[in-house]
Design a protein around this motif. Structure first.
Motif, PDB file in Angstrom:
ATOM      1  N   ILE A 165       0.844  -1.205   0.000  1.00 27.28           N
ATOM      2  CA  ILE A 165       0.000   0.000   0.000  1.00 27.28           C
ATOM      3  C   ILE A 165       0.879   1.254   0.000  1.00 27.28           C
ATOM      4  CG2 ILE A 165      -1.672   1.352   1.355  1.00 27.28           C
ATOM      5  CD1 ILE A 165      -2.737  -1.415   2.391  1.00 27.28           C
ATOM      6  N   LEU A 166       1.932   1.249   0.815  1.00 23.05           N
ATOM      7  CA  LEU A 166       2.814   2.426   0.910  1.00 23.05           C
ATOM      8  C   LEU A 166       3.446   2.787  -0.428  1.00 23.05           C
ATOM      9  CD1 LEU A 166       4.544   1.650   4.332  1.00 23.05           C
ATOM     10  CD2 LEU A 166       3.095   3.627   3.835  1.00 23.05           C
ATOM     11  N   LYS A 167       3.692   1.793  -1.281  1.00 19.98           N
ATOM     12  CA  LYS A 167       4.270   2.053  -2.609  1.00 19.98           C
ATOM     13  C   LYS A 167       3.355   2.943  -3.453  1.00 19.98           C
ATOM     14  CE  LYS A 167       6.660  -2.424  -2.946  1.00 19.98           C
ATOM     15  NZ  LYS A 167       6.622  -3.743  -3.655  1.00 19.98           N
ATOM     16  N   HIS A 168       2.055   2.926  -3.157  1.00 19.10           N
ATOM     17  CA  HIS A 168       1.084   3.667  -3.956  1.00 19.10           C
ATOM     18  C   HIS A 168       0.725   5.028  -3.351  1.00 19.10           C
ATOM     19  CE1 HIS A 168       0.621  -0.521  -5.241  1.00 19.10           C
ATOM     20  NE2 HIS A 168       0.120  -0.069  -6.361  1.00 19.10           N
ATOM     21  N   LEU A 169       1.332   5.372  -2.214  1.00 11.94           N
ATOM     22  CA  LEU A 169       0.997   6.637  -1.552  1.00 11.94           C
ATOM     23  C   LEU A 169       2.049   7.711  -1.829  1.00 11.94           C
ATOM     24  CD1 LEU A 169      -0.228   5.436   1.980  1.00 11.94           C
ATOM     25  CD2 LEU A 169      -1.618   6.013  -0.022  1.00 11.94           C
ATOM     26  N   ASP A 170       1.580   8.946  -2.071  1.00  9.58           N
ATOM     27  CA  ASP A 170       2.469  10.096  -2.211  1.00  9.58           C
ATOM     28  C   ASP A 170       2.391  10.937  -0.933  1.00  9.58           C
ATOM     29  OD1 ASP A 170       3.199   9.292  -4.754  1.00  9.58           O
ATOM     30  OD2 ASP A 170       1.625  10.464  -5.734  1.00  9.58           O
ATOM     31  N   ASN A 171       1.309  11.682  -0.812  1.00 10.24           N
ATOM     32  CA  ASN A 171       1.099  12.487   0.397  1.00 10.24           C
ATOM     33  C   ASN A 171       0.065  11.847   1.325  1.00 10.24           C
ATOM     34  OD1 ASN A 171       2.883  14.629  -0.368  1.00 10.24           O
ATOM     35  ND2 ASN A 171       1.329  15.280  -1.855  1.00 10.24           N
ATOM     36  N   GLY A 172      -0.312  10.616   1.006  1.00  5.78           N
ATOM     37  CA  GLY A 172      -1.277   9.914   1.845  1.00  5.78           C
ATOM     38  C   GLY A 172      -0.632   9.336   3.094  1.00  5.78           C
ATOM     39  N   HIS A 173      -1.438   8.630   3.894  1.00  2.09           N
ATOM     40  CA  HIS A 173      -0.914   8.031   5.120  1.00  2.09           C
ATOM     41  C   HIS A 173      -1.586   6.694   5.384  1.00  2.09           C
ATOM     42  CE1 HIS A 173       1.657   8.773   8.654  1.00  2.09           C
ATOM     43  NE2 HIS A 173       0.825   7.956   9.281  1.00  2.09           N
ATOM     44  N   LEU A 174      -0.817   5.790   5.975  1.00  2.00           N
ATOM     45  CA  LEU A 174      -1.314   4.459   6.303  1.00  2.00           C
ATOM     46  C   LEU A 174      -1.141   4.195   7.794  1.00  2.00           C
ATOM     47  CD1 LEU A 174      -2.280   1.557   5.523  1.00  2.00           C
ATOM     48  CD2 LEU A 174       0.134   1.010   5.106  1.00  2.00           C
ATOM     49  N   TYR A 175      -2.210   3.730   8.424  1.00  2.00           N
ATOM     50  CA  TYR A 175      -2.172   3.310   9.822  1.00  2.00           C
ATOM     51  C   TYR A 175      -2.257   1.791   9.873  1.00  2.00           C
ATOM     52  CZ  TYR A 175      -3.010   8.211  10.888  1.00  2.00           C
ATOM     53  OH  TYR A 175      -2.881   9.587  10.957  1.00  2.00           O
ATOM     54  N   GLY A 176      -1.332   1.174  10.590  1.00  2.00           N
ATOM     55  CA  GLY A 176      -1.320  -0.277  10.707  1.00  2.00           C
ATOM     56  C   GLY A 176      -1.629  -0.709  12.129  1.00  2.00           C
ATOM     57  N   ASP A 207       9.088   4.372   7.352  1.00  2.00           N
ATOM     58  CA  ASP A 207       8.446   5.229   6.353  1.00  2.00           C
ATOM     59  C   ASP A 207       7.606   6.271   7.085  1.00  2.00           C
ATOM     60  OD1 ASP A 207       6.682   6.311   4.356  1.00  2.00           O
ATOM     61  OD2 ASP A 207       7.043   4.544   3.118  1.00  2.00           O
ATOM     62  N   PRO A 208       7.850   7.561   6.831  1.00  2.00           N
ATOM     63  CA  PRO A 208       7.089   8.609   7.526  1.00  2.00           C
ATOM     64  C   PRO A 208       5.594   8.590   7.196  1.00  2.00           C
ATOM     65  CG  PRO A 208       8.441   9.544   5.761  1.00  2.00           C
ATOM     66  CD  PRO A 208       8.856   8.121   5.907  1.00  2.00           C
ATOM     67  N   LYS A 209       5.235   7.869   6.131  1.00  2.00           N
ATOM     68  CA  LYS A 209       3.813   7.792   5.754  1.00  2.00           C
ATOM     69  C   LYS A 209       3.079   6.693   6.532  1.00  2.00           C
ATOM     70  CE  LYS A 209       4.481   7.130   1.291  1.00  2.00           C
ATOM     71  NZ  LYS A 209       5.942   7.183   1.108  1.00  2.00           N
ATOM     72  N   PHE A 210       3.802   6.029   7.462  1.00  2.00           N
ATOM     73  CA  PHE A 210       3.212   4.908   8.191  1.00  2.00           C
ATOM     74  C   PHE A 210       3.204   5.147   9.692  1.00  2.00           C
ATOM     75  CE2 PHE A 210       3.490   0.840  10.442  1.00  2.00           C
ATOM     76  CZ  PHE A 210       2.395   0.170   9.916  1.00  2.00           C
TER      77      PHE A 210
END
Length: 303
Positions: free
Chosen positions: A41-52, A66-69
């Motif tokens: 999922i992170l590979k497809h995010l630019d300015n988005g964010h993922l919560y695990g 990864d700062p997006k996670f």
């Protein structure tokens, strides 16, 4: 700990495609585990964010740098509460892979597998109070009967419950090895391993209140999703799949689909995939766990 050792993600491409990822969107992987789906999922995010989310502290070893996670060590039933702490009220997509991880199965001390000698534990959250040992040694016969019959779909559930109560009066159940030796007397000949798996599944579901947690997570997901937001859920046994299927098709876990005055379906989700998506033979050959997986994809209705 590498992902390949910890857990091989099932139907990775189908899950990612099902989320229809917006590079700037907010997503939640409620079953982080080995992190395989999250990394994709992170590979497809630019300015988005993922919560695990994962309640198992062992999963922390797989957190991507990864700062997006953001990793949240919590049961996914509390998804809404924890996301609110991060100021998140609505999300673009939620992914749930409901299978137990290969790491948990292969770690003898966790007591999930009949293949190893270990304590009868089976707790996903190792600080939780209830273990399989306690269930077997303290639950009354009627409750054991219900657990084996409903959660494990064990055909001789009543007989087994009676036998457990009689056996523990002589000696408490302590190890997976001792318990499987006891189970051999009640397993159909030639189908012992399937029988063991059914009984262990029943205990695991009870210990972790898996069905209750799943219902809460699914209802919270409906509230959290933005209009057109995607819910992607992969289940591995009929009890889980039935809950997911009913929620998508009927808007609730039991009963018939309700319609408004004009005959329009009243449900918060609508299916994206026709029926359940299953793994192809190539993936099943490479990862036998994929054989029992059923993937359902839905999107939030409304504007």
């Amino acid at each position: 700990m590498t992902e390949s050792v910890y857990h091989i993600p099932v139907m990775l491409a189908q899950c990612t495609e099902g989320l229809a990822i917006d590079p700037n969107g907010i997503y939640v992987d409620v079953t982080f585990g080995g992190g395989g789906h999250s990394r994709e999922i992170l590979k497809h995010l630019d300015n988005g964010h993922l919560y695990g989310f994962d309640q198992d502290q062992d999963a922390e070893a797989n957190i991507p740098a990864d700062p997006k996670f953001t990793f949240v060590q919590a049961n996914f039933r509390d998804i809404k509460k924890y996301l609110r702490l991060y100021g998140v009220k609505k999300v673009d997509g939620i992914l749930a892979d409901l299978g137990i991880s290969s790491h948990q199965i292969d770690e003898p001390s966790r007591g999930f597998s009949t293949r190893f000698k270990g304590d009868l534990d089976m707790r996903m959250n190792q600080s939780a109070p209830l273990s399989a040992k306690e269930v077997l040694n303290t639950y009354e016969e009627s409750k054991l009967h219900k657990i084996f019959g409903i959660y494990g779909e064990v055909k001789n559930a009543k007989t087994l419950a009676q036998a457990v109560v009689a056996e523990r009066a002589q000696q408490a159940f302590e190890t997976t090895e001792g318990f499987t030796a006891f189970l051999k007397k009640y397993a159909p000949r030639g189908k012992e391993f399937k029988y063991f798996a059914q009984v262990f599944q029943a205990l695991r579901i009870e210990v972790n209140d898996e069905m209750g947690a799943l219902e809460e997570m699914l209802m919270s997901s409906v509230e959290l999703l933005k209009p057109e937001g995607r819910l992607v859920v992969m289940s591995y046994h009929s009890l889980e799949d039935r809950l997911v299927k009913n929620l998508i098709q009927k808007g609730k876990f039991q009963g018939e689909l309700e319609k408004d005055f004009y005959g329009n379906p009243m449900r918060p989700l609508e299916p994206v995939s026709r029926g359940a998506v299953v793994a192809d033979e190539k993936e099943i050959a490479a990862n036998p766990r994929a054989r029992s997986a059923k993937l359902r994809i839905a999107k939030k209705t409304g504007k």
